[in-house]
Design an enzyme around this catalytic site. Structure first.
Site, PDB file in Angstrom:
ATOM      1  N   CYS A   1       0.809  -1.221   0.000  1.00  0.00           N
ATOM      2  CA  CYS A   1       0.000   0.000   0.000  1.00  0.00           C
ATOM      3  C   CYS A   1       0.841   1.270   0.000  1.00  0.00           C
ATOM      4  O   CYS A   1       0.340   2.340  -0.339  1.00  0.00           O
ATOM      5  CB  CYS A   1      -0.932   0.013   1.203  1.00  0.00           C
TER       6      CYS A   1
ATOM      7  N   HIS B   1      -9.027   3.519  -2.172  1.00  0.00           N
ATOM      8  CA  HIS B   1      -7.648   3.067  -1.962  1.00  0.00           C
ATOM      9  C   HIS B   1      -7.157   2.234  -3.147  1.00  0.00           C
ATOM     10  O   HIS B   1      -7.066   1.014  -3.063  1.00  0.00           O
ATOM     11  CB  HIS B   1      -7.591   2.263  -0.662  1.00  0.00           C
TER      12      HIS B   1
ATOM     13  N   CYS C   1       0.639   2.372   6.158  1.00  0.00           N
ATOM     14  CA  CYS C   1       0.921   0.999   6.584  1.00  0.00           C
ATOM     15  C   CYS C   1       0.935   0.095   5.355  1.00  0.00           C
ATOM     16  O   CYS C   1       0.283   0.380   4.346  1.00  0.00           O
ATOM     17  CB  CYS C   1      -0.127   0.528   7.582  1.00  0.00           C
TER      18      CYS C   1
END
Length: 391
Positions: free
Chosen positions: A91, A346, A376
């Site tokens: 990510c 996202h 994260c």
């Protein structure tokens, strides 16, 4: 003044679309390619000066296989002499691309780099890890599994461990998610994202109307309905679809140059980097590495948490920014002030670059000076970057 100091001179992003939504017809190389060409046109640089293009992408298969950054350069119509590379730090891939660009410029080997990311979660099959209750994927080796003796689990299940360890309640998660939508909606209405948006249409041929907002933001969030949703990863858990990030499509890119190049070519440095930190932590709980990477970033820069004006913490799950807030005592009016991935979405490989773009614009809008961005990453790593707005 250091002529090799890396500075951000421009940043753009696409609207973020829902999976199967307004950007689902776009090939991801074209989505990133359009973003690159728009950025180059805006910045007004000679594209032959670009030393490298570094792009984050996570699901590097099918349409996103084979170094999508290079395919995007060619799709953008940039000179064939412009090289490109794709990076995967899960990510945080888009944020890591920015860090690599800044480090290359600081070393003196680069003068101009475009850094960003892309992800089409519509066009590429999602791995089983996105399905609640699915077994661990084949990327876990026998040796790794043996080391952790059955403790490793998908991120959704790890979110429940985080909720328990940091005493984050279902009510807190839902309230934070409602706030994410409300803030993103208010920012959109105020035009906070408008100037950085890449003009796109749902039809890549350009027939449909221009998309001017992130698709996932909800105008009306019913707290009662949110409270009634079933938990996604544990019967007695707290994480639901509503307090988790959305599966999305999108791209973002930043123009990063040396200070000397910017001054020589009449470009305005908008921000500089105060620190670039990474960290690893427990791969079982997965999300806590943002705490260590943020401590490292603060130590690198000689700053304290009280010096930071704006914080952007990726909302992979609502518990992640809440964990950060509880650990560092950050106030609500400094944290994700324009919403985050719960509301905006996202698209894995581009989120870090989207967040950096939004953070830069927010520092300018609020005339604030210092911003901290942390993301994260699956399997227990994290990136943290601190930038300083320049006048």
């Amino acid at each position: 003044m250091n002529p090799h100091e890396p500075v951000i001179v421009d940043a753009v992003r696409t609207p973020v679309g829902r999976r199967g939504g307004v950007l689902s017809q776009w090939h991801p190389a074209d989505l990133l390619g359009r973003t690159l060409s728009h950025l180059v046109d805006r910045a007004g640089i000679d594209p032959h000066d670009i030393d490298d293009v570094i792009a984050g992408c996570v699901l590097t298969q099918d349409q996103q296989w084979g170094n999508i950054a290079r395919h995007a350069v060619l799709a953008a119509g940039l000179p064939e002499s412009v090289p490109a590379v794709t990076v995967d730090r899960q990510c945080g891939s888009g944020q890591q691309a920015i860090s690599f660009a800044a480090q290359g410029i600081a070393s003196g080997y680069y003068d101009v780099v475009i850094a960003g990311g892309v992800e089409s979660m519509s066009q590429v099959p999602l791995p089983a890890a996105f399905v609640p209750g699915a077994p661990l994927g084949p990327w876990y080796s026998p040796a790794e599994l043996a080391r952790y003796a059955g403790e490793l689990r998908p991120q959704g299940e790890s979110s429940e461990l985080m909720n328990q360890k940091f005493d984050i309640t279902r009510e807190e998660l839902d309230a934070f998610s409602q706030r994410s939508h409300a803030r993103a909606l208010a920012a959109t209405a105020a035009g906070a994202f408008r100037d950085q948006m890449v003009p796109l249409t749902a039809d890549p041929a350009g027939v449909a109307p221009v998309i001017d907002r992130d698709e996932g933001i909800r105008e009306h969030v019913d707290p009662a309905k949110m409270a009634q949703l079933r938990t996604a990863f544990a019967a007695d858990g707290r994480t639901t679809a509503a307090n988790s990030s959305q599966v999305s499509d999108g791209a973002a890119a930043l123009m990063i140059t040396s200070r000397a190049y910017a001054e020589e070519h009449g470009l305005r440095p908008r921000a500089r980097f105060r620190s670039l930190a990474v960290a690893g932590a427990d791969p079982v709980i997965q999300f806590s590495a943002i705490l260590e990477s943020s401590r490292r970033a603060l130590a690198q820069s000689g700053l304290s948490i009280a010096d930071i004006d704006r914080f952007e913490v990726n909302e992979a799950f609502a518990g992640v920014p809440l964990m950060f807030q509880k650990e560092f005592g950050v106030s609500d009016d400094q944290l994700n002030v324009n919403g985050g991935s719960v509301a905006i979405g996202h698209p894995l490989g581009s989120t870090g670059a989207r967040m950096m773009t939004d953070l830069l614009v927010e520092l300018e809008r609020s005339t604030s000076r210092l911003g901290l961005l942390t993301v994260c990453e699956a399997h227990g790593t994290a990136n943290t970057t601190i930038i300083e707005r320049l006048d």
